[in-house]
Structure formats: C-alpha cells, structure tokens
Motif scaffolding. Structure first.
Motif, mmCIF file in Angstrom:
data_model
loop_
_atom_site.group_PDB
_atom_site.id
_atom_site.type_symbol
_atom_site.label_atom_id
_atom_site.label_comp_id
_atom_site.label_asym_id
_atom_site.label_seq_id
_atom_site.Cartn_x
_atom_site.Cartn_y
_atom_site.Cartn_z
ATOM 1 N N SER A 143 66.611 32.237 54.909
ATOM 2 C CA SER A 143 65.508 31.097 53.894
ATOM 3 C C SER A 143 65.177 30.277 54.740
ATOM 4 C CB SER A 143 67.148 29.662 54.015
ATOM 5 O OG SER A 143 67.108 29.907 55.818
ATOM 6 N N GLU A 144 65.049 30.596 56.087
ATOM 7 C CA GLU A 144 63.691 29.898 57.047
ATOM 8 C C GLU A 144 62.538 30.885 56.564
ATOM 9 O OE1 GLU A 144 65.620 28.914 61.129
ATOM 10 O OE2 GLU A 144 65.840 30.736 60.298
ATOM 11 N N ILE A 145 62.312 32.308 56.244
ATOM 12 C CA ILE A 145 60.873 32.558 55.840
ATOM 13 C C ILE A 145 60.203 31.729 54.309
ATOM 14 C CG2 ILE A 145 60.065 34.816 55.176
ATOM 15 C CD1 ILE A 145 62.189 36.270 57.118
ATOM 16 N N ALA A 146 61.450 32.396 53.697
ATOM 17 C CA ALA A 146 60.762 31.860 52.334
ATOM 18 C C ALA A 146 61.178 30.149 52.109
ATOM 19 C CB ALA A 146 62.647 30.744 51.486
ATOM 20 N N LEU A 147 61.525 29.529 52.881
ATOM 21 C CA LEU A 147 61.162 27.449 53.389
ATOM 22 C C LEU A 147 59.765 28.003 53.454
ATOM 23 C CD1 LEU A 147 65.056 26.370 53.699
ATOM 24 C CD2 LEU A 147 63.247 25.985 52.518
ATOM 25 N N ALA A 148 59.531 28.547 54.687
ATOM 26 C CA ALA A 148 58.002 28.749 55.449
ATOM 27 C C ALA A 148 57.123 28.604 54.638
ATOM 28 C CB ALA A 148 57.917 29.555 56.617
ATOM 29 N N LEU A 149 57.496 29.504 53.619
ATOM 30 C CA LEU A 149 56.369 29.774 52.875
ATOM 31 C C LEU A 149 55.477 29.538 51.398
ATOM 32 C CD1 LEU A 149 57.397 34.603 52.506
ATOM 33 C CD2 LEU A 149 54.716 33.176 53.670
ATOM 34 N N LYS A 150 57.152 28.693 51.148
ATOM 35 C CA LYS A 150 57.048 27.981 50.339
ATOM 36 C C LYS A 150 56.007 26.749 50.603
ATOM 37 C CE LYS A 150 59.831 24.857 47.108
ATOM 38 N NZ LYS A 150 59.294 25.915 45.638
ATOM 39 N N ASN A 151 56.409 25.941 51.590
ATOM 40 C CA ASN A 151 55.652 24.943 52.541
ATOM 41 C C ASN A 151 53.915 25.563 53.011
ATOM 42 O OD1 ASN A 151 55.573 22.504 53.804
ATOM 43 N ND2 ASN A 151 55.434 22.798 55.815
ATOM 44 N N ASN A 152 53.805 26.603 52.809
ATOM 45 C CA ASN A 152 51.733 27.503 52.979
ATOM 46 C C ASN A 152 52.196 27.866 54.247
ATOM 47 O OD1 ASN A 152 50.761 27.748 50.451
ATOM 48 N ND2 ASN A 152 50.703 25.400 50.692
ATOM 49 N N THR A 153 52.883 27.735 55.523
ATOM 50 C CA THR A 153 53.122 27.999 56.733
ATOM 51 C C THR A 153 53.041 29.675 56.874
ATOM 52 O OG1 THR A 153 54.338 26.102 56.721
ATOM 53 C CG2 THR A 153 54.536 27.675 59.509
ATOM 54 N N PRO A 154 52.154 29.988 57.750
ATOM 55 C CA PRO A 154 52.531 31.499 58.054
ATOM 56 C C PRO A 154 53.696 32.224 58.936
ATOM 57 C CG PRO A 154 50.438 30.666 58.684
ATOM 58 C CD PRO A 154 51.006 29.031 58.288
ATOM 59 N N VAL A 155 53.928 33.120 58.314
ATOM 60 C CA VAL A 155 54.944 33.996 59.104
ATOM 61 C C VAL A 155 54.478 35.298 58.921
ATOM 62 C CG1 VAL A 155 57.325 35.009 58.529
ATOM 63 C CG2 VAL A 155 56.823 32.551 57.222
ATOM 64 N N ILE A 156 54.968 36.008 60.439
ATOM 65 C CA ILE A 156 55.323 37.167 60.956
ATOM 66 C C ILE A 156 56.290 37.629 61.347
ATOM 67 C CG2 ILE A 156 54.300 38.365 62.746
ATOM 68 C CD1 ILE A 156 52.372 35.696 63.645
ATOM 69 N N LEU A 157 56.918 38.983 60.925
ATOM 70 C CA LEU A 157 57.612 39.568 60.472
ATOM 71 C C LEU A 157 57.687 40.840 62.187
ATOM 72 C CD1 LEU A 157 58.143 40.787 56.631
ATOM 73 C CD2 LEU A 157 59.232 38.161 58.387
ATOM 74 N N LEU A 158 58.547 40.995 62.666
ATOM 75 C CA LEU A 158 58.989 41.372 63.971
ATOM 76 C C LEU A 158 60.071 42.143 63.738
ATOM 77 C CD1 LEU A 158 58.003 42.835 66.646
ATOM 78 C CD2 LEU A 158 58.951 40.756 67.855
ATOM 79 N N SER A 159 60.261 42.760 62.611
ATOM 80 C CA SER A 159 61.450 43.748 62.430
ATOM 81 C C SER A 159 61.394 44.459 61.221
ATOM 82 C CB SER A 159 62.206 42.595 61.420
ATOM 83 O OG SER A 159 63.587 44.170 60.708
ATOM 84 N N GLU A 160 62.373 46.170 61.199
ATOM 85 C CA GLU A 160 62.378 47.045 60.864
ATOM 86 C C GLU A 160 62.539 46.771 60.082
ATOM 87 O OE1 GLU A 160 62.844 49.957 63.660
ATOM 88 O OE2 GLU A 160 61.425 50.288 65.294
ATOM 89 N N HIS A 161 63.288 45.457 59.171
ATOM 90 C CA HIS A 161 63.698 45.682 58.466
ATOM 91 C C HIS A 161 63.005 46.216 56.761
ATOM 92 C CE1 HIS A 161 66.921 43.171 54.918
ATOM 93 N NE2 HIS A 161 67.456 43.615 55.776
ATOM 94 N N SER A 162 63.103 46.813 56.353
ATOM 95 C CA SER A 162 61.680 47.519 55.380
ATOM 96 C C SER A 162 61.976 46.544 54.168
ATOM 97 C CB SER A 162 61.897 49.189 54.804
ATOM 98 O OG SER A 162 62.974 49.603 54.285
ATOM 99 N N GLU A 163 63.667 45.909 53.714
ATOM 100 C CA GLU A 163 63.485 45.631 51.968
ATOM 101 C C GLU A 163 62.954 43.427 52.312
ATOM 102 O OE1 GLU A 163 66.212 47.501 53.694
ATOM 103 O OE2 GLU A 163 66.437 48.924 52.077
ATOM 104 N N SER A 164 63.052 43.771 53.356
ATOM 105 C CA SER A 164 62.725 42.038 53.653
ATOM 106 C C SER A 164 60.880 42.502 53.765
ATOM 107 C CB SER A 164 63.335 42.015 54.795
ATOM 108 O OG SER A 164 62.582 42.040 55.943
ATOM 109 N N GLN A 165 60.078 43.232 54.152
ATOM 110 C CA GLN A 165 59.071 43.138 54.549
ATOM 111 C C GLN A 165 58.708 43.187 52.676
ATOM 112 O OE1 GLN A 165 57.790 46.473 56.827
ATOM 113 N NE2 GLN A 165 58.871 45.319 58.410
ATOM 114 N N GLN A 166 58.940 44.153 52.480
ATOM 115 C CA GLN A 166 58.950 44.098 50.497
ATOM 116 C C GLN A 166 58.964 43.149 49.649
ATOM 117 O OE1 GLN A 166 60.235 48.056 49.142
ATOM 118 N NE2 GLN A 166 59.757 48.924 50.310
ATOM 119 N N PHE A 167 60.188 42.502 50.140
ATOM 120 C CA PHE A 167 60.778 41.298 48.966
ATOM 121 C C PHE A 167 59.576 40.331 49.538
ATOM 122 C CE2 PHE A 167 63.267 37.731 48.974
ATOM 123 C CZ PHE A 167 63.602 37.456 47.901
#
Lengths: 163, 163, 163, 163
Positions: free
Chosen positions: C111-135
C-alpha cells in the motif's frame, strides 16, 4: 444528486437526560423533513438517541465511526462509515454535514463546533451551556445560532438550507 | 529514545502582534530547555514565529503540514510531516505533543485545545481571551492552566514534565 | 530549512531475516549520509531494525505511529508522530519522505509503494520478490528502481536527491 | 441496522472503455441485489460509471470524497462523505465495504486492494491485468478471487456475504 445531510453532534457517555431527550426529538424531526441524519455512530448518548429518533420515524441514518470495526455501532445506524481515525474523524462529521446541531456540550462536541466554523459550516447550539455560547459566538458571530428548543433548531436549519 | 515534544498552537493569518511576540519567545525558551518544538508548520502567524524563535536559539523544529506538499512551509522548520489531512491534522499535533501551549485564540486553536483535553494532554493557555479560559476550564478543570506570560508558561511545562 | 527524509518501509511482524539485516544496514547507511530516517515507528520488523541501525551510527529517527499512544514504539525512535490513523498513516509516511526504500514485501508495504508512486515519490525496491517488481514497474516505469543490495539502494537515493 | 455495502474501486481519469463498461454493469447489478454501492465519489472513470449504473436501477450510492468540498462529485452520488484526507481516504473506502470489487487497475486501486487485504476484507479482481492477479494472490491467497466478468463478480459477492 447529493442529498441534504444534517449532523447532530453531542456527548457520548456523558450526555445528560435533557441531551438524550433533545437528540431523540431532533432525529425524529430531521426524518420528518426528509433529511439524512449524520452522527458519530456509536451506541451511546446523543449519537444513539438521535439515530433512534430518526429510524422510528422512517429516516435514513449515517454513522461516522472512529474505530476500525463496527463493534460499538448504534443499532439505529443504516450506513456505517468505518474510519479508524479516532477523533480525527470529527472533521469528516462536519465536512459532510450541511448544518451542524450541537446537542449538549463536551470536549468532542467543542472540537466539532470549532472545526465546523473553521470550514464555514453553520452551527446551531442547543444547550444551556452559556460559556460555550459566548465563546463560539465571539469566535464566529455570523455562523453560530442559539436555539431554545428542538423545533426552533429545525426551523433554523430550514432557513439555512433555503439560503 | 523518544524525546520531549512541546506543541505551540495559535492563529495563522489572524495572529495578533502579541501572539507573534509571545510565540517567538516560546520558541526560544523551548529550544533553551532542549525540548523539540512542534507546530502546524506553515509560514504564517504563531507557527512561523515560534519556529523562528526555536531555530535562532539552536532548537529542533517539527511542522505538521495540512497539505500534500511543502509549498507553504515555514523556513524555520527542520522536519516536515506532510499529512494531506487538512484540519484533521490538528489531532496529530496534539497526540504527538507532551504538552500544548495555546498562544492566542482562534477556531483552529480551539479545536486543538478541545482535542488535546479529550486525549488527556495538558494545555496551557497564554491568552487574555477570558471566554476561552472560562469555557475550557469548565470542560476540563484539571488539565487547563492559564499562564500570564511566556516564562510562566514554560515553568508550567517543566512542572508537568516532572510529574 | 527542511532536512532530507528517507523512508524505509517493510514488513513488521512478518519480516524475514534478510529483511531485518537489510533494514539495519539501510538505517546505518542513511545515518552515515546525514539523512533523517522515517519509518512506521513500531518495535518490530523492518521499522525497528532500520531505526536501530540509524541510532547506532548517530542518526536521527522519526516514527509515524498508527495508534493513539506510544506503547509499541521502537526504542530507537527519537521523534514520535502519534497519528491514531491506523493504516491511513501509511500515506503520511510516503508524503513526508523524499524517497521510499521498500525493504521486503507485504500488504502494508504494497500500500505504501502504491501511495508513494501515486504521489510521484520515487521508490526503490530492495527485495527478491519478482511479482512485486513486475507489478509496480508496469504501473509506474519511471519511478520504480530495483536495488540488488543496500549499498546500491543508497546510491540510487543519492542520484535521486541530486536531480 | 447496518446495511450491506459493496465497494467498487478502479481508475479515475485512466479508466479504459472496458473498465467503464464493467463498472456500469456492476453498479446496476449491485442495485438490483439491494446492496448499497460505495465508491471514491468523483465524476470520472469507474467511480462515476458504477454510480450511474446503480442510480439508473434504483440503488443507493455513497461517495467517499478526497477533497474538502463537493466540486468534483459524480452527479450519481446520493450520500457524499467529504473527508479532505486525499488518498488516505482510500482506507475508509475499504474499511466501510463488506467486499471490494477492483474494476480495472491503477496505483490508487492497488493501494485500496492492499489496504483491504491487510484489513481481511475480501477482494474480487475484475481485470485482465495478470501481474496484479499474481502479485495479490501471492500476498493473500485466501482473500483474493479473480472474476472473469461482472456477473461472476456478483456471484462471488453473494457467496462471501452468505458466509
């Protein structure tokens, strides 16, 4: 199209017998006018009594709940808005109402009156609490009206909605 | 470990000269005590003056902003909490402060005092506004203190923090 | 003047060992850069570990707490913002941060990633969770970066802050 | 007594023709079941189309508005809840709904799905967006259902409400 919503605010656990009686009558009169009633939604005090009055006379009732569940909801609420905002939900109560009637007085009610007036929402005070009348009339002379009884309060609402 | 936060609340655009002077001194005294100052964060009135006083005497300042950006932020804010909650952010101001000093009076300030007292947060009133003193002391006799000047207000804060 | 704030978001109770280790290192690196760390403030998971890393290396830590008290606060938080907003406080986390690092994955973090992106805040993903990267890369190709380790994440933050 | 509320979430300005067509049908089917429709309330995209469908078939519609006014309200909203919370209102959307149907995909919708699942509210995905299906089913296998069309989505809602 958006319907008219009248907010009735007042003490929960600390409501007096007069507050509860007035709240019930306000709910009844609001329903009879065909307006929607909005309250804080819990099963105590002014919230509960106003909702009961509205439901017994065929009205529609909205409750803006402070928690993240409906455990303490009044049985007389039709539409539960579950906010999980605590007292920050008080601002939603006043922003969503065309007019606020403060039925009795307390700290939560005082916060709602102040937030309503800051938002230019008219407030009708139905209370014999003279300190609150003087305080809020001084802060916002044009938006605060003191009503001596429930019928007078409803008459003020009608006048405000016609403006 | 969580540091002490003192909230200074008061009018924005409508702050009087006395409010602004008092706010600046409160900011200075709060910084000198080593406490953190919390305000509504905008670049006007009591918020701005208190933050200026704190920064000029080496303090740390937090601003809880009502909008979704920092366009109207005081230049004396170190830490901007961007809420996009409008006046609902007033509840965060009081929940995050160990003590609230109300410097002057207005509708937003009145809502913050009421929300603070409802949350059992002590409030110090620094204002000659007698209606507000009577109103809030009646609603919450044990949590409201009236201060005659900024130094007295700070002395009350010290006493409260030692309890 | 407003200081730089870096938000580190990630699972609380469900954080993996890798998430916790990464969070501690991120906190350390953020402190060493002189930035302020912002987290959800509780005493579990990524929030707690990142705050610990920052404090052990001399940083300043902000915790945006979901409840109306500080009962579950991490001992490594300096500045507690008490919101009583439940998960609605996630939006404050992202609005108040210049950059978000998502350390691990879960529903709150999503939810935080989605809200950040909606607000045009850059997000760095540090995770091997490939589904979230693609999504998230598909929803917001220009604002999402995938980092392979904590130092790479910090390098991305530096680059973003220089823009 | 509290009535059943079904939340339909989906893109605003970026809704596709398929999203809009599906949203209209969902609104119609929800009204025909006698449930109340809840949306984000604005006059665009999925919110507007679902509300239109519900009103044209005799339903009752609630709009949870992000701003502090009703300027951008859909003309098909009966009950406007004015929050002034920006995207933090997304949490109210999901807390107030018995079931969420995500009609299409976008960043706001993704935040609502994540917040709903975190709150244990069932979510029905009506979208061909395979990345979102994989992502959310992995995070919350028991609460996410994929529907191939609007009638199937409504059938899932019925099954959930009977549990």
């Amino acid at each position: 199209m958006k319907k008219r919503i009248i907010g009735v605010m007042g003490p929960g656990e600390l409501g007096t017998d007069t507050d509860i009686k007035n709240a019930y009558e306000l709910g009844k009169l609001i329903a009879q006018e065909g307006w929607i009633l909005l309250t804080g939604g819990r099963n105590v005090g002014v919230m509960d009594a106003a909702s009961k009055g509205a439901k017994e006379f065929g009205g529609l009732t909205i409750g803006i709940l402070p928690n993240n569940n409906t455990k303490n909801i009044s049985e007389f609420i039709d539409i539960a808005i579950v906010t999980d905002l605590g007292n920050a939900r008080n601002n939603i109560n006043v922003l969503s109402s065309d007019v606020i009637i403060a039925c009795g007085m307390g700290l939560g009610t005082a916060s709602e009156i102040a937030l309503a007036l800051k938002n230019n929402t008219p407030v009708i005070l139905l209370s014999e609490h003279s300190e609150s009348q003087q305080f809020f009339k001084q802060l916002s002379p044009n938006l605060v009206t003191v009503a001596v009884n429930t019928q007078t309060a409803i008459n003020y609402v009608k006048r405000i909605l016609m403006e």
